[in-house]
Structures are given as C-alpha cells and as structure tokens.
Design a protein around this motif. Structure first.
Motif, PDB file in Angstrom:
ATOM      1  N   SER A 159       0.614  -1.322  -0.240  1.00  9.58           N
ATOM      2  CA  SER A 159      -0.017  -0.201   0.181  1.00  9.58           C
ATOM      3  C   SER A 159       0.722   1.199   0.157  1.00  9.58           C
ATOM      4  N   ASN A 160       0.225   2.306  -0.242  1.00  5.96           N
ATOM      5  CA  ASN A 160       1.090   4.037  -0.370  1.00  5.96           C
ATOM      6  C   ASN A 160       1.375   4.119   1.019  1.00  5.96           C
ATOM      7  N   ASP A 161       2.453   4.764   1.253  1.00  6.41           N
ATOM      8  CA  ASP A 161       2.704   5.432   2.456  1.00  6.41           C
ATOM      9  C   ASP A 161       1.798   6.533   2.797  1.00  6.41           C
ATOM     10  N   ALA A 162       1.673   6.794   4.128  1.00  7.02           N
ATOM     11  CA  ALA A 162       0.950   7.927   4.696  1.00  7.02           C
ATOM     12  C   ALA A 162       1.408   9.274   4.403  1.00  7.02           C
ATOM     13  N   PRO A 163       0.511  10.050   4.265  1.00  6.50           N
ATOM     14  CA  PRO A 163       0.912  11.491   3.819  1.00  6.50           C
ATOM     15  C   PRO A 163       2.129  12.005   4.816  1.00  6.50           C
ATOM     16  N   TYR A 164       2.663  13.011   4.443  1.00  6.98           N
ATOM     17  CA  TYR A 164       3.784  13.572   5.226  1.00  6.98           C
ATOM     18  C   TYR A 164       3.961  15.160   5.288  1.00  6.98           C
ATOM     19  N   TYR A 165       4.489  15.961   6.187  1.00 14.79           N
ATOM     20  CA  TYR A 165       4.649  17.162   5.927  1.00 14.79           C
ATOM     21  C   TYR A 165       6.183  17.472   5.273  1.00 14.79           C
ATOM     22  N   SER A 166       6.039  18.533   4.448  1.00 12.37           N
ATOM     23  CA  SER A 166       7.475  18.794   3.775  1.00 12.37           C
ATOM     24  C   SER A 166       8.260  19.175   4.536  1.00 12.37           C
ATOM     25  N   ARG A 167       8.093  19.855   5.816  1.00  9.15           N
ATOM     26  CA  ARG A 167       8.790  20.383   6.654  1.00  9.15           C
ATOM     27  C   ARG A 167       9.642  19.360   7.470  1.00  9.15           C
ATOM     28  N   ASP A 168       9.025  17.816   7.327  1.00 11.87           N
ATOM     29  CA  ASP A 168       9.906  17.074   8.102  1.00 11.87           C
ATOM     30  C   ASP A 168      11.140  16.687   7.352  1.00 11.87           C
ATOM     31  N   ILE A 169      11.029  16.645   5.811  1.00 10.82           N
ATOM     32  CA  ILE A 169      12.274  16.465   5.280  1.00 10.82           C
ATOM     33  C   ILE A 169      13.225  17.775   5.586  1.00 10.82           C
ATOM     34  N   ILE A 184      12.051  12.710  -1.551  1.00 13.09           N
ATOM     35  CA  ILE A 184      10.440  13.065  -1.012  1.00 13.09           C
ATOM     36  C   ILE A 184      10.328  12.109   0.308  1.00 13.09           C
ATOM     37  N   GLY A 185       9.335  12.452   0.648  1.00 15.94           N
ATOM     38  CA  GLY A 185       9.262  11.906   2.183  1.00 15.94           C
ATOM     39  C   GLY A 185       7.954  10.669   1.890  1.00 15.94           C
ATOM     40  N   THR A 186       7.428  10.342   1.079  1.00 13.32           N
ATOM     41  CA  THR A 186       6.735   9.164   1.091  1.00 13.32           C
ATOM     42  C   THR A 186       6.692   8.606  -0.529  1.00 13.32           C
ATOM     43  N   ALA A 187       6.417   7.308  -0.351  1.00 16.51           N
ATOM     44  CA  ALA A 187       6.021   6.361  -1.424  1.00 16.51           C
ATOM     45  C   ALA A 187       4.736   6.434  -1.906  1.00 16.51           C
ATOM     46  N   ALA A 188       3.994   7.192  -2.660  1.00 18.60           N
ATOM     47  CA  ALA A 188       2.653   7.250  -2.783  1.00 18.60           C
ATOM     48  C   ALA A 188       2.428   7.559  -4.068  1.00 18.60           C
ATOM     49  N   SER A 189       1.353   6.862  -4.572  1.00 22.18           N
ATOM     50  CA  SER A 189       1.181   7.048  -6.217  1.00 22.18           C
ATOM     51  C   SER A 189       0.536   8.310  -6.258  1.00 22.18           C
ATOM     52  N   ALA A 190      -0.136   8.752  -5.486  1.00 21.67           N
ATOM     53  CA  ALA A 190      -1.057   9.871  -5.817  1.00 21.67           C
ATOM     54  C   ALA A 190      -0.019  11.129  -5.936  1.00 21.67           C
ATOM     55  N   GLN A 191       1.037  10.990  -4.923  1.00 17.84           N
ATOM     56  CA  GLN A 191       2.089  12.191  -5.396  1.00 17.84           C
ATOM     57  C   GLN A 191       2.797  11.905  -6.461  1.00 17.84           C
TER      58      GLN A 191
END
Length: 338
Positions: A159-169, A184-191
């Motif tokens: 499954s896709n990773d959960a969302p993240y905030y750009s400030r975390d990176i 990037i912070g997550t492996a998500a197909s939507a992004q």
C-alpha cells in the motif's frame, strides 16, 4: 446410619419436588435463556479480540501476473495487497526519486522509486498506465541509474505510504540535497503521478528481483521467489527491498476480560436461581425461623411447603404464598371427612 441416609434422601426429594413446580421451572427456563445470551455475548467478545489480526498467507508468496490484482481507478484491497507479482516492461529513464527514512535490517537508508511501463495493458484499462516500483533500498543519498532495456520485475504489492509534511524533510536535509537528489518523504502513487505527470496504478510494487529479457526467472518449482534472486547492479549498499507480508497478531485483552465477565454473569444467573430455590426450601423446612408465627403448622407433602391455620380468618395459608388457599381447604375438608 440408615436413618440419617433416609433423612438426607427425604430432604433431597423435597428440594427436587420444589424445583419441579411450575414457578421454579419457569424461573430455570428464564435463567437458561439469559445465560445463553451471556454466552453468545462472551463468544462475540472473544471474536472481537482477534478481529484486527492478520496472519501471513502462503498463497500470496506464489508469484502471479500483476494485472490480476491491480486495475485502473480501483483502490488496493486487503485481499490484493501483499501478493508477489511479476511484470515485464521497462523503466522510464530519469524518473527515479529517493524516498527518505526507510529502514532495512536496522540500517537507515532510502527507497529508490522509479516509473515502470508494462509491456501489456490490461483489457479493462482504457489507456496505458505506469507502475510505481520501489526498485531498491540504498544506504547512500545518491540516485542510481535505472536499468536499461526490457526486463521482468518480481516483487510484492504494498500500500501507499501515509502523507507527510514537507517540513519533516526540510528539518533533516538541506534544500540542495532535496533538489539535487530528488528526495521525497513518502512512496505514494497519488504524489508520484503528479511528479511524473503520467497515470499510475494505486499501489507500489517493491522490487525483490530484476531479470533481463531472455534470462530465466528466479523461481522455484512452486512458483516462489528464490532467496538468491537479485536486482540489476546489486551491491551491499544497493539491493532489493524484500518486503514481507503485513501481519498483526496482537490480542485485545480488554475483550478477553469482557468475555470472561459475561461467563461470570451466566454462572451467576444459575447461582441466583439455586440460591432462591435453596432459600425457599429452607423457609419451608423451618418456617418459624423466617416468619413471625408461634403456633402449630403442618407440611403439605405434595408441594413440600408448610401451612398454618389462621383462626382470625378461619382459613389455611402457606407461609410463603397464600394463593393456594382453595387447595388447602379442599385437603382439610378431605382429612376431616376421613
């Protein structure tokens, strides 16, 4: 000794005779109904304690064609996730990104996520789509080049990773690193579909093996991936992701406690019925101890209950129930005539 046995047997007979009267049978049926409900509630609580559990499915380890589990515009279901699949096609050059904060055997590193175009498009899809492939784990913050040419990727649907905030990176890496190494912070197909500007399927495939065209697939006789399988250009710091099935075997002990509690309630219902029967029996055996009466009283052997004569009312009464006066009067008249 025989006299004592006879007395004990007589007392048991009285208890049984009292228990088989309509009132106590009706009470027992009510207790059985309540206890059945309590036991069913206990069973439901036990089931609830393991509802969230997921165990590994051996059938999901057999490598199958990817199009059996992924379709355009369809979300990834629990039934379809974690399956090992194979897909033949080619990587899109220059599409890779580094996904930060990915562990591998306790080591901190990155996923290399790349866009992969399958050779064949499922008949249910109206247009070609790409797959997001987590093709490698790397310990270095540098992007390796995508393999060239046609090859077959074997890996697991996740499954896709959960969302993240750009400030975390931004708190961990410099702006130059994020830009130059395409972090990037997550492996998500939507992004990723926005980053690549191409339509994707709604899941990630982790690459456990990459096999160039014309090379036998690293599968055993059962169709499972061999442990010796590798990706193209594999090194100690760059190798396949090797994701495992998601399992969850925790037990909700609060539900276990509730299940035991319902069983206690079921047992208490029977105890309460027996206690009330015992109290009624004891009152019948020694009514003077439970009722304010100092006169003479007699035992009705058919019901096992004691009764007395009320000179003021000129009627017979049971000590614990006066609803059977007519029966007593009939028996009294019968005794008087005899």
């Amino acid at each position: 000794m025989s006299e004592l046995f006879d007395i004990k047997r007589y007392r048991v007979d009285i208890v049984l005779k009292l228990a088989f009267t309509p009132r106590w049978i009706a009470g027992l049926l009510l207790v059985i109904a309540l206890s059945t409900g309590f036991v069913m509630l206990s069973h439901w609580q036990l089931s609830s304690a393991t509802w969230g559990q997921r165990t590994a499915d051996p059938a999901k380890e057999i490598v199958q064609p990817w199009e059996k589990f992924l379709s355009a515009h369809e979300p990834l279901t629990i039934e379809n996730s974690d399956h090992m699949v194979k897909v033949t096609g080619h990587y899109i050059a220059g599409s890779s990104y580094l996904v930060t904060d990915k562990l591998n055997e306790g080591r901190q590193g990155y996923w290399v996520v790349s866009a992969f175009l399958p050779e064949a498009t499922p008949a249910t899809d109206s247009e070609p789509r790409a797959l997001a492939i987590a093709r490698a784990w790397t310990a270095k913050d540098s992007l390796p080049a995508e393999p060239q040419g046609t090859l077959t990727v074997i890996g697991r649907i996740v499954s896709n990773d959960a969302p993240y905030y750009s400030r975390d990176i931004e708190q961990k890496y410099s702006a130059e690193q994020i830009t130059s190494q395409r972090m990037i912070g997550t492996a998500a197909s939507a992004q990723l579909t926005n980053l690549w500007d191409i339509p994707l399927y709604g899941a990630i495939i982790t690459a456990d093996a990459e096999t160039p065209q014309g090379t036998p697939l690293p599968l055993d006789a059962e169709g499972k991936l061999l442990s010796s399988a590798t990706i193209v250009g594999q090194t100690r710091d760059l190798h396949g992701v090797r994701a495992s099935q998601v399992t969850h075997e925790d037990v909700n002990w609060l539900n276990i406690f509730y299940a035991l509690e319902w069983l206690v309630f079921a047992g208490f219902a029977f105890f309460l019925w027996w206690r009330m029967l015992k109290d009624s029996y004891e009152k019948a055996q020694d009514p003077a101890e439970y009722f304010e009466y100092e006169g003479q009283y007699w035992l009705d052997e058919d019901s096992g209950r004691y009764y007395y004569w009320d000179p003021a009312e000129e009627q017979y009464y049971f000590f614990d129930d006066i609803s059977q006066q007519q029966i007593l009067e009939e028996r009294t008249n019968k005794h008087a005539s005899s």
